[in-house]
Write a protein that holds these residues in place. Structure first.
Motif, PDB file in Angstrom:
ATOM      1  N   UNK A  19       0.815  -1.218   0.000  1.00  0.00           N
ATOM      2  CA  UNK A  19       0.000   0.000   0.000  1.00  0.00           C
ATOM      3  C   UNK A  19       0.847   1.266   0.000  1.00  0.00           C
ATOM      4  N   UNK A  20       2.127   1.142   0.232  1.00  0.00           N
ATOM      5  CA  UNK A  20       2.980   2.323   0.340  1.00  0.00           C
ATOM      6  C   UNK A  20       3.186   2.991  -1.024  1.00  0.00           C
ATOM      7  N   UNK A  21       3.378   4.291  -0.974  1.00  0.00           N
ATOM      8  CA  UNK A  21       3.609   5.050  -2.199  1.00  0.00           C
ATOM      9  C   UNK A  21       5.026   4.810  -2.707  1.00  0.00           C
ATOM     10  N   UNK A  22       5.278   5.242  -3.946  1.00  0.00           N
ATOM     11  CA  UNK A  22       6.610   5.092  -4.529  1.00  0.00           C
ATOM     12  C   UNK A  22       7.651   5.844  -3.693  1.00  0.00           C
ATOM     13  N   UNK A  23       7.266   7.019  -3.183  1.00  0.00           N
ATOM     14  CA  UNK A  23       8.196   7.800  -2.368  1.00  0.00           C
ATOM     15  C   UNK A  23       8.522   7.068  -1.065  1.00  0.00           C
ATOM     16  N   UNK A  24       7.516   6.446  -0.456  1.00  0.00           N
ATOM     17  CA  UNK A  24       7.755   5.704   0.789  1.00  0.00           C
ATOM     18  C   UNK A  24       8.628   4.482   0.528  1.00  0.00           C
ATOM     19  N   UNK A  25       8.398   3.804  -0.583  1.00  0.00           N
ATOM     20  CA  UNK A  25       9.191   2.612  -0.894  1.00  0.00           C
ATOM     21  C   UNK A  25      10.650   2.965  -1.174  1.00  0.00           C
ATOM     22  N   UNK A  26      10.881   4.188  -1.609  1.00  0.00           N
ATOM     23  CA  UNK A  26      12.241   4.605  -1.962  1.00  0.00           C
ATOM     24  C   UNK A  26      13.038   5.075  -0.740  1.00  0.00           C
ATOM     25  N   UNK A  27      12.374   5.300   0.383  1.00  0.00           N
ATOM     26  CA  UNK A  27      13.076   5.729   1.592  1.00  0.00           C
ATOM     27  C   UNK A  27      14.052   4.652   2.047  1.00  0.00           C
ATOM     28  N   UNK A  28      15.165   5.079   2.624  1.00  0.00           N
ATOM     29  CA  UNK A  28      16.206   4.118   3.001  1.00  0.00           C
ATOM     30  C   UNK A  28      16.475   4.135   4.508  1.00  0.00           C
ATOM     31  N   UNK A  29      16.992   3.007   4.981  1.00  0.00           N
ATOM     32  CA  UNK A  29      17.413   2.848   6.372  1.00  0.00           C
ATOM     33  C   UNK A  29      18.787   2.197   6.353  1.00  0.00           C
ATOM     34  N   UNK A  30      19.643   2.578   7.296  1.00  0.00           N
ATOM     35  CA  UNK A  30      20.996   2.032   7.324  1.00  0.00           C
ATOM     36  C   UNK A  30      21.050   0.718   8.089  1.00  0.00           C
ATOM     37  N   UNK A  31      21.534  -0.310   7.432  1.00  0.00           N
ATOM     38  CA  UNK A  31      21.845  -1.602   8.046  1.00  0.00           C
ATOM     39  C   UNK A  31      23.353  -1.765   7.925  1.00  0.00           C
ATOM     40  N   UNK A  32      24.059  -1.849   9.079  1.00  0.00           N
ATOM     41  CA  UNK A  32      25.514  -1.895   9.000  1.00  0.00           C
ATOM     42  C   UNK A  32      26.031  -0.664   8.288  1.00  0.00           C
ATOM     43  N   UNK A  33      26.776  -0.854   7.227  1.00  0.00           N
ATOM     44  CA  UNK A  33      27.291   0.259   6.428  1.00  0.00           C
ATOM     45  C   UNK A  33      26.627   0.332   5.067  1.00  0.00           C
ATOM     46  N   UNK A  34      25.347  -0.093   4.998  1.00  0.00           N
ATOM     47  CA  UNK A  34      24.615  -0.036   3.736  1.00  0.00           C
ATOM     48  C   UNK A  34      23.275   0.639   3.949  1.00  0.00           C
ATOM     49  N   UNK A  35      22.852   1.424   2.962  1.00  0.00           N
ATOM     50  CA  UNK A  35      21.533   2.046   2.968  1.00  0.00           C
ATOM     51  C   UNK A  35      20.599   1.164   2.154  1.00  0.00           C
ATOM     52  N   UNK A  36      19.551   0.652   2.800  1.00  0.00           N
ATOM     53  CA  UNK A  36      18.635  -0.303   2.166  1.00  0.00           C
ATOM     54  C   UNK A  36      17.264   0.349   1.997  1.00  0.00           C
ATOM     55  N   UNK A  37      16.680   0.207   0.828  1.00  0.00           N
ATOM     56  CA  UNK A  37      15.373   0.796   0.554  1.00  0.00           C
ATOM     57  C   UNK A  37      14.262   0.083   1.320  1.00  0.00           C
ATOM     58  N   UNK A  38      13.225   0.839   1.637  1.00  0.00           N
ATOM     59  CA  UNK A  38      12.049   0.276   2.286  1.00  0.00           C
ATOM     60  C   UNK A  38      11.474  -0.865   1.454  1.00  0.00           C
ATOM     61  N   UNK A  39      11.473  -0.708   0.150  1.00  0.00           N
ATOM     62  CA  UNK A  39      10.918  -1.749  -0.713  1.00  0.00           C
ATOM     63  C   UNK A  39      11.663  -3.067  -0.546  1.00  0.00           C
ATOM     64  N   UNK A  40      12.959  -2.992  -0.240  1.00  0.00           N
ATOM     65  CA  UNK A  40      13.751  -4.218  -0.090  1.00  0.00           C
ATOM     66  C   UNK A  40      13.558  -4.860   1.281  1.00  0.00           C
ATOM     67  N   UNK A  41      13.755  -4.083   2.382  1.00  0.00           N
ATOM     68  CA  UNK A  41      13.676  -4.720   3.701  1.00  0.00           C
ATOM     69  C   UNK A  41      12.236  -4.986   4.123  1.00  0.00           C
ATOM     70  N   UNK A  42      11.292  -4.246   3.548  1.00  0.00           N
ATOM     71  CA  UNK A  42       9.888  -4.417   3.926  1.00  0.00           C
ATOM     72  C   UNK A  42       9.169  -5.365   2.963  1.00  0.00           C
ATOM     73  N   UNK A  43       8.972  -4.923   1.731  1.00  0.00           N
ATOM     74  CA  UNK A  43       8.190  -5.729   0.784  1.00  0.00           C
ATOM     75  C   UNK A  43       8.943  -6.964   0.300  1.00  0.00           C
ATOM     76  N   UNK A  44      10.141  -6.778  -0.283  1.00  0.00           N
ATOM     77  CA  UNK A  44      10.830  -7.905  -0.910  1.00  0.00           C
ATOM     78  C   UNK A  44      11.296  -8.952   0.103  1.00  0.00           C
ATOM     79  N   UNK A  45      11.799  -8.517   1.239  1.00  0.00           N
ATOM     80  CA  UNK A  45      12.260  -9.483   2.248  1.00  0.00           C
ATOM     81  C   UNK A  45      11.104 -10.328   2.750  1.00  0.00           C
ATOM     82  N   UNK A  46       9.972  -9.698   3.043  1.00  0.00           N
ATOM     83  CA  UNK A  46       8.813 -10.448   3.528  1.00  0.00           C
ATOM     84  C   UNK A  46       8.266 -11.389   2.465  1.00  0.00           C
ATOM     85  N   UNK A  47       8.252 -10.928   1.206  1.00  0.00           N
ATOM     86  CA  UNK A  47       7.745 -11.768   0.116  1.00  0.00           C
ATOM     87  C   UNK A  47       8.643 -12.988  -0.096  1.00  0.00           C
ATOM     88  N   UNK A  48       9.966 -12.782  -0.056  1.00  0.00           N
ATOM     89  CA  UNK A  48      10.886 -13.907  -0.231  1.00  0.00           C
ATOM     90  C   UNK A  48      10.808 -14.875   0.945  1.00  0.00           C
TER      91      UNK A  48
END
Length: 454
Positions: A99-128
């Motif tokens: 349900x998140x907008x494109x802008x929300x999915x593009x937001x990033x959070x730092x894991x270790x020394x990497x910036x990960x997009x919301x779409x990856x840690x939220x949508x794609x990780x849960x789907x996989x």
């Protein structure tokens, strides 16, 4: 108080408040003096809040570091979990992330020394994760071991110091649950006199209010922290909401709806503590409807827990607090209303919900500080166990937040009902948290050194 023509008339602070018959207008006679300087209990509670504010706000984001060899370094040898529960949590999170907008999915959070997009840690990780969990003949242990190999994992660095209770590098674990079948009424009466409120019109939440820029509705007078929940006046200005005591005297009458009435103030306070819950709502025609109630917001005031109030009063109560307060209504008012300015607003729902209307799942949903473990993150939790294993691990999804869940603190949702309450109350220990992101995702952060805490 005088009963006049079927209504109760109460004079409060120079104005009159009209209440429906049977509804309680809380007596001010049992209250201690309001000014902190005159009231040692209030002064004590103010110090508790100032202390708490120093610890949790502004929240210090918890850093993390990569797990170099997940199959070896993840604690996956002793597992405690349920495949059905984690699949439910994953499905609910996927629906939320979609349900998140494109802008929300593009937001990033730092894991270790990497910036990960919301779409990856939220949508794609849960789907996989869900794809693995749904494979034929899958069991929980196989699922966790597959996930260990097929994702990049980051271990949170936890506490940055030792406070005498929780060691450096650890995370505090507590539990919460949903009370069920609480006796309530759709209408006030002498028996059901204590209301739960729906959200007032214009209730607005500011993620990061900056009062100096005119955002939000000021700062708390004790903690000096910005107030997040405000009323939108529809003219470009915002107002702070009244305290629970002011509301009980009619401060929002005509602007707010009461959606259920409880037998006791303790029942109201217990519901506010846990958030979501269900009530058996008695109707005028004698029928009873089971209704799920979820949090719709708060009045933004500081929350003085009953335990803190009792400590500041230097009072010890033997046996059930519910029974004690049932026989001491003046003390119930003083401890849960006068000394606690916070209140919670509710809305009917179809399931128990966490933040952003995400349905929560017993043993597979957790509340986190989103600045440390962002909502939607799939986690592996490792906590002490009374078994030969010494610790056990389980998978969970960050799907809720809490006013006192700041920094290295995880609140595990244990489900609904009395047994879930017993389990929730048994949590208060330290452990470790690992976060999953799809392999190879994220962009490197320059000048970053990701390492474990000292």
């Amino acid at each position: 108080m005088k009963e006049i023509c079927g209504v109760i008339l109460l004079s409060v602070l120079g104005f009159a408040v009209l209440l429906s018959q049977g509804e309680v207008a809380y007596a001010a006679g049992g209250a201690a003096p309001v000014a902190s300087g005159q009231d040692p209990v209030q002064h004590c509670l103010d110090l508790v809040q100032v202390n708490l504010a120093r610890k949790i706000a502004p929240a210090v984001p918890v850093t993390s570091h990569p797990v170099q060899i997940p199959a070896k370094d993840l604690p996956i040898h002793c597992l405690s979990g349920n495949l059905t529960e984690i699949k439910s949590a994953l499905k609910n999170q996927i629906a939320n992330c979609e349900r998140k907008s494109a802008a929300e999915r593009a937001q990033t959070v730092q894991f270790g020394c990497r910036r990960v997009r919301n779409e990856d840690y939220c949508l794609n990780a849960n789907a996989q994760m869900l794809k693995i969990a749904s494979l034929p003949n899958m069991d929980y242990a196989t699922f966790v071991n597959r996930a260990a190999l097929e994702f990049d994992w980051y271990k949170t660095n936890g506490r940055q110091g030792n406070d005498g209770k929780f060691e450096t590098g650890t995370t505090r674990f507590t539990g919460y649950y949903s009370p069920t079948a609480v006796d309530a009424s759709a209408d006030p009466s002498d028996v059901y006199a204590y209301p739960l409120y729906a959200a007032p019109e214009g209730l607005t939440y500011f993620e990061n209010p900056k009062p100096e820029l005119g955002q939000g509705c000021g700062v708390d007078e004790v903690t000096k922290l910005p107030i997040h929940w405000c009323i939108d006046n529809k003219d470009g200005t915002f107002s702070a909401l009244p305290s629970r005591e002011q509301m009980s005297h009619g401060a929002l009458d005509g602007k707010i709806r009461k959606i259920a009435y409880f037998r006791s103030l303790y029942d109201v306070s217990s519901s506010m503590l846990e958030g979501a819950g269900s009530v058996n709502l008695r109707k005028k025609d004698g029928s009873i409807e089971s209704v799920v109630l979820n949090v719709a917001g708060t009045n933004g005031r500081r929350n003085n827990m009953i335990g803190d109030v009792l400590k500041c009063e230097n009072k010890q109560i033997k046996g059930s607090l519910a029974d004690y307060y049932a026989h001491h209504p003046d003390e119930a008012y003083r401890d849960t209303v006068h000394y606690n300015p916070s209140t919670v607003f509710y809305k009917p729902g179809v399931s128990y919900e966490g933040v952003d209307h995400i349905p929560v799942t017993a043993n597979a949903s957790i509340a986190t500080d989103p600045t440390s473990i962002p909502t939607g993150t799939v986690t592996l939790l490792n906590v002490p166990a009374a078994s030969a294993c010494k610790t056990v691990s389980s998978m969970a999804v960050a799907q809720d937040i809490g006013g006192r869940i700041k920094g290295p603190h995880i609140d595990v949702y244990t489900g609904a009902g009395p047994s879930a309450g017993t389990k929730a109350n048994s949590f208060n220990n330290l452990g470790f948290v690992f976060m999953a992101v799809p392999k190879g995702t994220g962009s490197p952060v320059s000048d970053c050194v990701s390492k474990t805490p000292n």
